[in-house]
Write a protein that holds these residues in place. Structure first.
Motif, PDB file in Angstrom:
ATOM      1  N   LEU A 119       8.518 -15.984 -45.287  1.00 52.79           N
ATOM      2  CA  LEU A 119       7.203 -15.491 -45.703  1.00 52.79           C
ATOM      3  C   LEU A 119       7.030 -15.691 -47.200  1.00 52.79           C
ATOM      4  O   LEU A 119       7.997 -15.599 -47.952  1.00 52.79           O
ATOM      5  N   TYR A 120       5.782 -15.949 -47.608  1.00 50.89           N
ATOM      6  CA  TYR A 120       5.449 -15.847 -49.031  1.00 50.89           C
ATOM      7  C   TYR A 120       4.427 -14.725 -49.148  1.00 50.89           C
ATOM      8  O   TYR A 120       3.303 -14.837 -48.651  1.00 50.89           O
ATOM      9  N   ILE A 121       4.856 -13.648 -49.806  1.00 55.26           N
ATOM     10  CA  ILE A 121       4.053 -12.416 -49.822  1.00 55.26           C
ATOM     11  C   ILE A 121       3.458 -12.180 -51.205  1.00 55.26           C
ATOM     12  O   ILE A 121       4.163 -12.272 -52.218  1.00 55.26           O
ATOM     13  N   VAL A 122       2.160 -11.879 -51.239  1.00 55.37           N
ATOM     14  CA  VAL A 122       1.546 -11.370 -52.470  1.00 55.37           C
ATOM     15  C   VAL A 122       1.151  -9.922 -52.208  1.00 55.37           C
ATOM     16  O   VAL A 122       0.909  -9.531 -51.063  1.00 55.37           O
ATOM     17  N   GLN A 123       1.090  -9.145 -53.278  1.00 51.56           N
ATOM     18  CA  GLN A 123       0.596  -7.766 -53.147  1.00 51.56           C
ATOM     19  C   GLN A 123      -0.643  -7.645 -54.036  1.00 51.56           C
ATOM     20  O   GLN A 123      -0.568  -7.917 -55.238  1.00 51.56           O
ATOM     21  N   VAL A 124      -1.744  -7.280 -53.403  1.00 48.55           N
ATOM     22  CA  VAL A 124      -3.028  -7.188 -54.124  1.00 48.55           C
ATOM     23  C   VAL A 124      -3.706  -5.864 -53.778  1.00 48.55           C
ATOM     24  O   VAL A 124      -3.528  -5.324 -52.684  1.00 48.55           O
ATOM     25  N   LYS A 125      -4.533  -5.381 -54.740  1.00 47.76           N
ATOM     26  CA  LYS A 125      -5.213  -4.095 -54.522  1.00 47.76           C
ATOM     27  C   LYS A 125      -6.260  -4.203 -53.423  1.00 47.76           C
ATOM     28  O   LYS A 125      -6.497  -3.271 -52.680  1.00 47.76           O
ATOM     29  N   SER A 185      -8.558 -20.143 -53.312  1.00 50.77           N
ATOM     30  CA  SER A 185      -9.254 -19.090 -52.563  1.00 50.77           C
ATOM     31  C   SER A 185      -8.706 -17.709 -52.918  1.00 50.77           C
ATOM     32  O   SER A 185      -9.462 -16.740 -53.002  1.00 50.77           O
ATOM     33  N   VAL A 186      -7.398 -17.611 -53.118  1.00 52.93           N
ATOM     34  CA  VAL A 186      -6.803 -16.311 -53.484  1.00 52.93           C
ATOM     35  C   VAL A 186      -7.246 -15.938 -54.905  1.00 52.93           C
ATOM     36  O   VAL A 186      -7.764 -14.839 -55.155  1.00 52.93           O
ATOM     37  N   LEU A 187      -7.067 -16.886 -55.837  1.00 49.78           N
ATOM     38  CA  LEU A 187      -7.374 -16.561 -57.247  1.00 49.78           C
ATOM     39  C   LEU A 187      -8.848 -16.204 -57.450  1.00 49.78           C
ATOM     40  O   LEU A 187      -9.164 -15.357 -58.289  1.00 49.78           O
ATOM     41  N   GLU A 188      -9.728 -16.795 -56.681  1.00 54.08           N
ATOM     42  CA  GLU A 188     -11.172 -16.500 -56.823  1.00 54.08           C
ATOM     43  C   GLU A 188     -11.563 -15.167 -56.201  1.00 54.08           C
ATOM     44  O   GLU A 188     -12.691 -14.713 -56.390  1.00 54.08           O
ATOM     45  N   ASN A 189     -10.647 -14.562 -55.444  1.00 52.07           N
ATOM     46  CA  ASN A 189     -11.051 -13.371 -54.677  1.00 52.07           C
ATOM     47  C   ASN A 189     -10.142 -12.161 -54.900  1.00 52.07           C
ATOM     48  O   ASN A 189     -10.083 -11.276 -54.064  1.00 52.07           O
ATOM     49  N   ILE A 190      -9.436 -12.140 -56.030  1.00 46.86           N
ATOM     50  CA  ILE A 190      -8.614 -10.937 -56.317  1.00 46.86           C
ATOM     51  C   ILE A 190      -9.099 -10.325 -57.634  1.00 46.86           C
ATOM     52  O   ILE A 190      -9.795 -10.964 -58.393  1.00 46.86           O
ATOM     53  N   ALA A 234      -2.339 -10.912 -58.492  1.00 50.45           N
ATOM     54  CA  ALA A 234      -1.494 -10.938 -57.286  1.00 50.45           C
ATOM     55  C   ALA A 234      -0.043 -10.725 -57.705  1.00 50.45           C
ATOM     56  O   ALA A 234       0.529 -11.539 -58.428  1.00 50.45           O
ATOM     57  N   GLN A 235       0.527  -9.625 -57.251  1.00 48.59           N
ATOM     58  CA  GLN A 235       1.927  -9.317 -57.581  1.00 48.59           C
ATOM     59  C   GLN A 235       2.824 -10.139 -56.660  1.00 48.59           C
ATOM     60  O   GLN A 235       2.588 -10.204 -55.446  1.00 48.59           O
ATOM     61  N   ILE A 236       3.843 -10.787 -57.240  1.00 53.39           N
ATOM     62  CA  ILE A 236       4.709 -11.642 -56.425  1.00 53.39           C
ATOM     63  C   ILE A 236       6.165 -11.183 -56.546  1.00 53.39           C
ATOM     64  O   ILE A 236       6.508 -10.440 -57.457  1.00 53.39           O
TER      65      ILE A 236
END
Ligand SMILES: Cc1ncc(COP(=O)(O)O)c(C=O)c1O
Length: 381
Positions: free
Chosen positions: A301-307, A376-381, A286-288
């Motif tokens: 906002l707290y934004i992540v950028q993911v593929k 949940s994010v770390l398990e699904n990127i 996750a790019q921050i």
């Protein structure tokens, strides 16, 4: 358990403040309006503040006060809520989008410079700059550029009350303080830092613009004896300009004043939540966005950028985590497309849009909720 991306925080004190106003003499145009304006101006360190019906009305009044018309050309960012550029269209002006900086997702000053250099001086009238997500734009640099080309600046600070950047003299410059922008605007929609239900504020250090805004907020009507052409008596007023009813009520201002007393605490909580997200996602897929020192990000906002943004969005939703996307680029909206704006013209903004996801960010987000979001994010990127 549902976890939204943003949520208002209403306390018993807020409720009591609104009820007190409901039983007072004024539901609108009473003392709470001026009190909110004065306290908000102090909070962002600006000289004047004008309370209005919402952030969109604030933007519209700004473009009106600055004289935007069919001949005007205004530069803005594609990554923002549509209102940031719509305000130019309300007055018949043309919007020219400049792409965003890939590291901050804010309007890229070099792209703006290129636009200005590629046209004769006098082509452009102004810039609508946005502290997107709560990341304060370096308005000192924008001011220098704007002065070279005789442009005004509207700062859309809806996402950034309380945020600041440090200028070249080492001074903290709060978003909306009017030092570099001619006018700044804020929104008090429930997902924002301060909630009034609906509501907005314009801040400025320019007395003339301030007086014009006051007039335009209330139909262009004045009762000021110094401004009247005639005077028939105590009841008499004149409509001297084509204004609107963009007023904010006393009930909403009472809520805003009460919310303002907790603004700093709320901001600190947002920054603590962001720090925890940063620690969790650093080094992950996750790019921050991490601002350099000297910048106080207001974290609307707290934004992540993911593929795999779409897949992540869907899986989080199944778990009751309602992440959001901010924003599909404005120039790709059907309204702007039919005006001739082209997809593919803002590659950084368009590529960002494919990857961005705003995670839950609000002061009452609990530790357990945030841990659940992170896992949940770390398990699904
Ligand atoms: C950047 C930005 N500008 C303007 C607005 C408009 O504010 P309002 O919804 O109060 O009209 C918003 C609201 O979402 C926004 O996020």
């Amino acid at each position: 358990m549902n976890i939204p991306y943003g949520r208002q925080h209403i306390t018993q004190e807020d409720i009591d403040a609104v009820i007190k106003t409901l039983t007072s003499d004024f539901l609108t145009q009473g003392p709470k309006v001026q009190e909110f304006e004065e306290k908000f101006a102090r909070y962002v360190n600006a000289t004047y503040a004008v309370a209005v019906a919402n952030g969109t009305a604030a933007l519209h009044l700004c473009t009106l006060a600055l004289g935007v018309n069919e001949k005007s050309k205004v530069i803005s960012t594609p990554i923002t809520f549509a209102a940031s550029s719509n305000c130019v269209r309300y007055c018949g002006g043309t919007v020219e989008f400049a792409d965003v900086d890939p590291t901050t997702i804010l309007l890229d000053i070099n792209k703006v410079k290129k636009l200005l250099q590629s046209s004769p001086k006098g082509t452009y009238d102004g810039i609508v700059a946005v502290d997107f997500g709560g990341y304060p734009l370096d308005l000192e640099s924008f001011r220098k550029l704007a002065d070279e080309y005789n442009l005004w600046i509207i700062e859309d600070a809806c996402h950034a009350p309380g945020g600041y950047f440090t200028d070249s003299q080492g001074k903290k410059q709060l978003c909306g303080n009017g030092t570099f922008a001619d006018l700044a605007i804020f929104s008090f929609h429930p997902v924002k830092h301060i909630a009034c239900g609906e509501g907005g504020m314009i801040t400025t250090n320019d007395k003339k613009l301030y007086e014009k805004l006051l007039l335009l907020r209330t139909h262009g009507i004045t009762k000021n004896p110094a401004q009247l052409k005639e005077n028939h008596g105590g009841w008499y007023y004149e409509m001297v300009d084509l204004g609107f009813n963009y007023r904010l009520t006393d009930m909403q201002c009472a809520l805003g004043i009460s919310q303002l007393t907790r603004a700093d605490a709320g901001l600190q909580k947002r920054q603590a939540i962001a720090q925890k997200y940063d620690q969790a996602f650093r080094g992950s897929a996750a790019q921050i966005i991490i601002p350099p020192s000297g910048i106080s990000h207001a974290y609307h906002l707290y934004i992540v950028q993911v593929k795999n943004r779409k897949a992540l969005y869907d899986v989080l939703r199944e778990k009751g985590i309602f992440a959001q996307v901010h924003y599909a680029p404005v120039h790709t909206m059907p309204y702007y497309q039919q005006l001739g704006y082209k997809k593919g013209s803002m590659p950084v903004a368009e590529s960002y849009y494919e990857k961005c996801l705003s995670l839950p960010m609000y002061p009452t987000l609990t530790e357990q909720e945030q841990d659940f979001v992170i896992k949940s994010v770390l398990e699904n990127i």
